[in-house]
Design a protein around this motif. Structure first.
Motif, PDB file in Angstrom:
ATOM      1  N   PHE A   1      -3.694  34.401   2.277  1.00 36.49           N
ATOM      2  CA  PHE A   1      -2.399  34.768   1.709  1.00 36.49           C
ATOM      3  C   PHE A   1      -2.060  33.867   0.525  1.00 36.49           C
ATOM      4  N   PHE A   2      -2.341  32.562   0.669  1.00 38.61           N
ATOM      5  CA  PHE A   2      -2.077  31.613  -0.413  1.00 38.61           C
ATOM      6  C   PHE A   2      -2.888  31.969  -1.654  1.00 38.61           C
ATOM      7  N   LEU A   3      -4.166  32.278  -1.465  1.00 35.72           N
ATOM      8  CA  LEU A   3      -5.031  32.602  -2.603  1.00 35.72           C
ATOM      9  C   LEU A   3      -4.591  33.895  -3.280  1.00 35.72           C
ATOM     10  N   ILE A   4      -4.201  34.904  -2.490  1.00 37.02           N
ATOM     11  CA  ILE A   4      -3.743  36.172  -3.058  1.00 37.02           C
ATOM     12  C   ILE A   4      -2.459  35.974  -3.855  1.00 37.02           C
ATOM     13  N   THR A   5      -1.535  35.186  -3.289  1.00 37.10           N
ATOM     14  CA  THR A   5      -0.279  34.905  -3.985  1.00 37.10           C
ATOM     15  C   THR A   5      -0.542  34.195  -5.306  1.00 37.10           C
ATOM     16  N   LYS A   6      -1.453  33.212  -5.278  1.00 37.85           N
ATOM     17  CA  LYS A   6      -1.799  32.467  -6.488  1.00 37.85           C
ATOM     18  C   LYS A   6      -2.404  33.398  -7.526  1.00 37.85           C
ATOM     19  N   TYR A   7      -3.230  34.339  -7.078  1.00 31.64           N
ATOM     20  CA  TYR A   7      -3.872  35.285  -7.990  1.00 31.64           C
ATOM     21  C   TYR A   7      -2.834  36.158  -8.685  1.00 31.64           C
ATOM     22  N   PHE A   8      -1.898  36.713  -7.904  1.00 33.24           N
ATOM     23  CA  PHE A   8      -0.908  37.611  -8.487  1.00 33.24           C
ATOM     24  C   PHE A   8       0.055  36.872  -9.407  1.00 33.24           C
ATOM     25  N   ARG A   9       0.358  35.621  -9.087  1.00 31.91           N
ATOM     26  CA  ARG A   9       1.197  34.841 -10.001  1.00 31.91           C
ATOM     27  C   ARG A   9       0.496  34.648 -11.332  1.00 31.91           C
ATOM     28  N   LYS A  10      -0.808  34.429 -11.264  1.00 30.26           N
ATOM     29  CA  LYS A  10      -1.581  34.263 -12.498  1.00 30.26           C
ATOM     30  C   LYS A  10      -1.655  35.565 -13.268  1.00 30.26           C
ATOM     31  N   MET A  11      -1.841  36.682 -12.559  1.00 36.72           N
ATOM     32  CA  MET A  11      -1.967  37.979 -13.207  1.00 36.72           C
ATOM     33  C   MET A  11      -0.657  38.458 -13.801  1.00 36.72           C
ATOM     34  N   PHE A  12       0.438  38.283 -13.069  1.00 35.25           N
ATOM     35  CA  PHE A  12       1.696  38.897 -13.452  1.00 35.25           C
ATOM     36  C   PHE A  12       2.735  37.917 -13.979  1.00 35.25           C
ATOM     37  N   GLY A  13       2.301  36.721 -14.339  1.00 35.48           N
ATOM     38  CA  GLY A  13       3.221  35.787 -14.951  1.00 35.48           C
ATOM     39  C   GLY A  13       3.906  34.906 -13.925  1.00 35.48           C
TER      40      GLY A  13
ATOM     41  N   SER B   1       9.790  49.499 -28.539  1.00 35.73           N
ATOM     42  CA  SER B   1      10.052  48.154 -29.049  1.00 35.73           C
ATOM     43  C   SER B   1       8.934  47.188 -28.677  1.00 35.73           C
ATOM     44  N   CYS B   2       8.395  47.317 -27.470  1.00 29.09           N
ATOM     45  CA  CYS B   2       7.292  46.445 -27.046  1.00 29.09           C
ATOM     46  C   CYS B   2       6.059  46.672 -27.909  1.00 29.09           C
ATOM     47  N   VAL B   3       5.768  47.927 -28.227  1.00 29.13           N
ATOM     48  CA  VAL B   3       4.610  48.226 -29.066  1.00 29.13           C
ATOM     49  C   VAL B   3       4.794  47.632 -30.459  1.00 29.13           C
ATOM     50  N   LYS B   4       6.014  47.690 -30.984  1.00 30.16           N
ATOM     51  CA  LYS B   4       6.277  47.180 -32.326  1.00 30.16           C
ATOM     52  C   LYS B   4       6.282  45.656 -32.383  1.00 30.16           C
ATOM     53  N   ASN B   5       6.721  45.021 -31.315  1.00 27.22           N
ATOM     54  CA  ASN B   5       6.985  43.585 -31.372  1.00 27.22           C
ATOM     55  C   ASN B   5       5.996  42.702 -30.628  1.00 27.22           C
ATOM     56  N   CYS B   6       5.173  43.276 -29.762  1.00 20.79           N
ATOM     57  CA  CYS B   6       4.307  42.437 -28.916  1.00 20.79           C
ATOM     58  C   CYS B   6       2.841  42.488 -29.305  1.00 20.79           C
ATOM     59  N   GLY B   7       2.504  43.231 -30.337  1.00 20.15           N
ATOM     60  CA  GLY B   7       1.150  43.224 -30.861  1.00 20.15           C
ATOM     61  C   GLY B   7       0.089  43.654 -29.862  1.00 20.15           C
ATOM     62  N   VAL B   8      -1.070  43.010 -29.970  1.00 25.48           N
ATOM     63  CA  VAL B   8      -2.245  43.404 -29.198  1.00 25.48           C
ATOM     64  C   VAL B   8      -2.010  43.321 -27.691  1.00 25.48           C
ATOM     65  N   LEU B   9      -1.095  42.465 -27.265  1.00 27.07           N
ATOM     66  CA  LEU B   9      -0.805  42.336 -25.831  1.00 27.07           C
ATOM     67  C   LEU B   9      -0.446  43.688 -25.214  1.00 27.07           C
TER      68      LEU B   9
ATOM     69  N   ASP C   1      10.344  39.385 -25.739  1.00 25.57           N
ATOM     70  CA  ASP C   1      10.161  37.936 -25.801  1.00 25.57           C
ATOM     71  C   ASP C   1       9.411  37.421 -24.576  1.00 25.57           C
ATOM     72  N   SER C   2       9.755  37.946 -23.400  1.00 35.17           N
ATOM     73  CA  SER C   2       9.102  37.479 -22.165  1.00 35.17           C
ATOM     74  C   SER C   2       7.615  37.815 -22.159  1.00 35.17           C
ATOM     75  N   ILE C   3       7.254  38.932 -22.786  1.00 37.75           N
ATOM     76  CA  ILE C   3       5.837  39.313 -22.881  1.00 37.75           C
ATOM     77  C   ILE C   3       5.125  38.433 -23.894  1.00 37.75           C
ATOM     78  N   ARG C   4       5.734  38.254 -25.046  1.00 39.23           N
ATOM     79  CA  ARG C   4       5.120  37.461 -26.118  1.00 39.23           C
ATOM     80  C   ARG C   4       4.909  36.010 -25.699  1.00 39.23           C
ATOM     81  N   GLN C   5       5.844  35.461 -24.927  1.00 41.20           N
ATOM     82  CA  GLN C   5       5.753  34.065 -24.537  1.00 41.20           C
ATOM     83  C   GLN C   5       4.862  33.850 -23.315  1.00 41.20           C
ATOM     84  N   GLY C   6       4.360  34.927 -22.731  1.00 40.42           N
ATOM     85  CA  GLY C   6       3.472  34.796 -21.583  1.00 40.42           C
ATOM     86  C   GLY C   6       4.179  34.703 -20.251  1.00 40.42           C
TER      87      GLY C   6
END
Length: 209
Positions: A27-39, A107-115, A70-75
């Motif tokens: 459970f700890f490893l899965i939680t750590k993985y999703f935090r890494k994947m989804f911010g 707006s996300c497409v215009k402002n967040c680039g390749v992400l 902004d939240s997407i651009r900043q990671g």
């Protein structure tokens, strides 16, 4: 139990309060993985998205929309999670909420680039947009989807890795769908980079809505 430190003094070793069993460790490893994947946390993003797509809005909430970008651009928010969450709102039973979701994606497409570009320039995402037009019942939502496809198809026309977007536009044109006139100003954004953004600025806001 006591152990000697480097100075010859004895200290009591602190025993762990508990040991992880296999299920807890997994459970700890899965939680750590999703935090890494989804911010760091999706909760803040989700709250902003709810505000930006509220069916109670009388006009677009540009502040919340730009904070989403902004939240997407900043990671702070994973782009894949962001696109999936916004996309769900396309199917809201209230057409106003669905329209606001499309504007957030715009707006996300215009402002967040390749992400974000890499998340929307996929066969599955393009097929969902086609289905929204083919099966949708609200003309305002359908016309907004056609407008986005027209804008993105024009913006990405010289970008081979985003060819699926332009191909989808051409396919739907061949099928007889009527697209709005191309607004070159709306399509003028970099295909691979996001524009420079200083704090407090509102970038590429769609002033026609």
């Amino acid at each position: 139990m006591q152990t000697a430190d480097c100075r010859g003094k004895f200290r009591r070793r602190v025993e762990p309060l508990f040991e992880f069993n296999d299920r807890q460790r997994l459970f700890f490893l899965i939680t750590k993985y999703f935090r890494k994947m989804f911010g760091k946390s999706s909760a803040g993003f989700d709250r902003l998205l709810e505000k930006a797509t509220s069916q109670l809005l009388l006009e677009p909430d540009w502040t919340s929309t730009m904070m989403i970008c902004d939240s997407i651009r900043q990671g702070d928010t994973n782009p894949k999670y962001a696109v999936a969450a916004i996309k769900k709102k396309f199917y809201h039973q209230n057409p106003h909420a669905a329209l606001y979701a499309l504007q957030v994606m715009e707006s996300c497409v215009k402002n967040c680039g390749v992400l974000i570009h890499e998340e929307i320039a996929t066969k599955s995402f393009m097929e969902e947009l086609r289905d929204l037009v083919k099966q949708g019942t609200d003309d305002t939502v359908k016309n907004k989807v056609l407008e986005l496809l027209q804008t993105w198809g024009t913006a990405f026309r010289n970008s081979p890795k985003y060819r699926i977007v332009t191909d989808t536009l051409h396919l739907m044109q061949a099928e007889g769908w009527k697209f709005p006139p191309v607004r070159e100003a709306e399509a003028m954004f970099e295909a691979d980079t996001a524009p420079a953004w200083s704090d407090g600025e509102v970038c590429h806001r769609n002033l026609d809505h």
